[in-house]
Design a protein around this motif. Structure first.
Motif, PDB file in Angstrom:
ATOM      1  N   GLU A 120     138.890  62.235  29.375  1.00  0.00           N
ATOM      2  CA  GLU A 120     139.942  62.916  28.616  1.00  0.00           C
ATOM      3  C   GLU A 120     141.140  63.228  29.522  1.00  0.00           C
ATOM      4  O   GLU A 120     142.296  63.012  29.145  1.00  0.00           O
ATOM      5  CB  GLU A 120     139.380  64.203  28.019  1.00  0.00           C
ATOM      6  CG  GLU A 120     140.369  65.025  27.234  1.00  0.00           C
ATOM      7  CD  GLU A 120     139.738  66.316  26.729  1.00  0.00           C
ATOM      8  OE1 GLU A 120     140.395  67.359  26.842  1.00  0.00           O
ATOM      9  OE2 GLU A 120     138.590  66.284  26.240  1.00  0.00           O
ATOM     10  N   VAL A 121     140.865  63.717  30.717  1.00  0.00           N
ATOM     11  CA  VAL A 121     141.926  64.050  31.668  1.00  0.00           C
ATOM     12  C   VAL A 121     142.718  62.807  32.038  1.00  0.00           C
ATOM     13  O   VAL A 121     143.954  62.814  32.040  1.00  0.00           O
ATOM     14  CB  VAL A 121     141.334  64.752  32.912  1.00  0.00           C
ATOM     15  CG1 VAL A 121     142.299  64.724  34.079  1.00  0.00           C
ATOM     16  CG2 VAL A 121     140.951  66.191  32.569  1.00  0.00           C
ATOM     17  N   VAL A 122     142.040  61.729  32.363  1.00  0.00           N
ATOM     18  CA  VAL A 122     142.717  60.488  32.735  1.00  0.00           C
ATOM     19  C   VAL A 122     143.679  60.056  31.629  1.00  0.00           C
ATOM     20  O   VAL A 122     144.796  59.613  31.902  1.00  0.00           O
ATOM     21  CB  VAL A 122     141.692  59.377  33.051  1.00  0.00           C
ATOM     22  CG1 VAL A 122     142.356  58.014  33.146  1.00  0.00           C
ATOM     23  CG2 VAL A 122     140.947  59.706  34.336  1.00  0.00           C
ATOM     24  N   ALA A 123     143.265  60.220  30.386  1.00  0.00           N
ATOM     25  CA  ALA A 123     144.087  59.799  29.252  1.00  0.00           C
ATOM     26  C   ALA A 123     145.298  60.696  29.027  1.00  0.00           C
ATOM     27  O   ALA A 123     146.269  60.269  28.391  1.00  0.00           O
ATOM     28  CB  ALA A 123     143.237  59.748  27.985  1.00  0.00           C
ATOM     29  N   THR A 124     145.279  61.937  29.547  1.00  0.00           N
ATOM     30  CA  THR A 124     146.360  62.877  29.273  1.00  0.00           C
ATOM     31  C   THR A 124     147.258  63.165  30.472  1.00  0.00           C
ATOM     32  O   THR A 124     148.232  63.903  30.345  1.00  0.00           O
ATOM     33  CB  THR A 124     145.802  64.217  28.751  1.00  0.00           C
ATOM     34  OG1 THR A 124     144.958  64.791  29.750  1.00  0.00           O
ATOM     35  CG2 THR A 124     145.032  64.038  27.460  1.00  0.00           C
ATOM     36  N   LEU A 125     146.963  62.583  31.627  1.00  0.00           N
ATOM     37  CA  LEU A 125     147.788  62.829  32.807  1.00  0.00           C
ATOM     38  C   LEU A 125     149.189  62.244  32.616  1.00  0.00           C
ATOM     39  O   LEU A 125     149.346  61.234  31.945  1.00  0.00           O
ATOM     40  CB  LEU A 125     147.136  62.205  34.054  1.00  0.00           C
ATOM     41  CG  LEU A 125     145.890  62.918  34.566  1.00  0.00           C
ATOM     42  CD1 LEU A 125     145.212  62.067  35.642  1.00  0.00           C
ATOM     43  CD2 LEU A 125     146.215  64.302  35.110  1.00  0.00           C
TER      44      LEU A 125
END
Length: 92
Positions: A74-79
């Motif tokens: 999820e983090v990778v997708a929102t950075l």
């Protein structure tokens, strides 16, 4: 023990503090993660990247658990937008 170092250059270097804030939410998400530190480029110090991650895992299985963990994904997708990413994993 596996050390995991990742460095990014961002499309907008001003996004580095936000990038760090988001990435910091991954700290401690899997068993076997011993250390997790995110740093941003500091004025007056030499740096070729905008953001760096230094993490230490008990073993390759713990690192893999982190990589596939839903929160990490999820983090990778929102950075914020990245121009480049460099990774260096090594065993000690």
């Amino acid at each position: 023990m596996i050390k995991h170092i990742v460095m990014w250059n961002l499309a907008d270097a001003a996004e580095a503090p936000r990038f760090k804030e988001i990435l910091d939410t991954c700290k401690g998400i899997v068993p076997g993660m011993r250390e997790f530190e995110v740093a941003v480029r500091a004025d007056g110090l030499e740096a070729n990247h905008d953001v760096a991650l230094y993490a230490v895992f008990d073993d390759a299985a713990a690192l893999q658990a982190y990589i596939v963990h839903p929160r990490h994904q999820e983090v990778v997708a929102t950075l914020p937008a990245r121009v480049s990413r460099s990774v260096f994993d090594y065993a000690v």
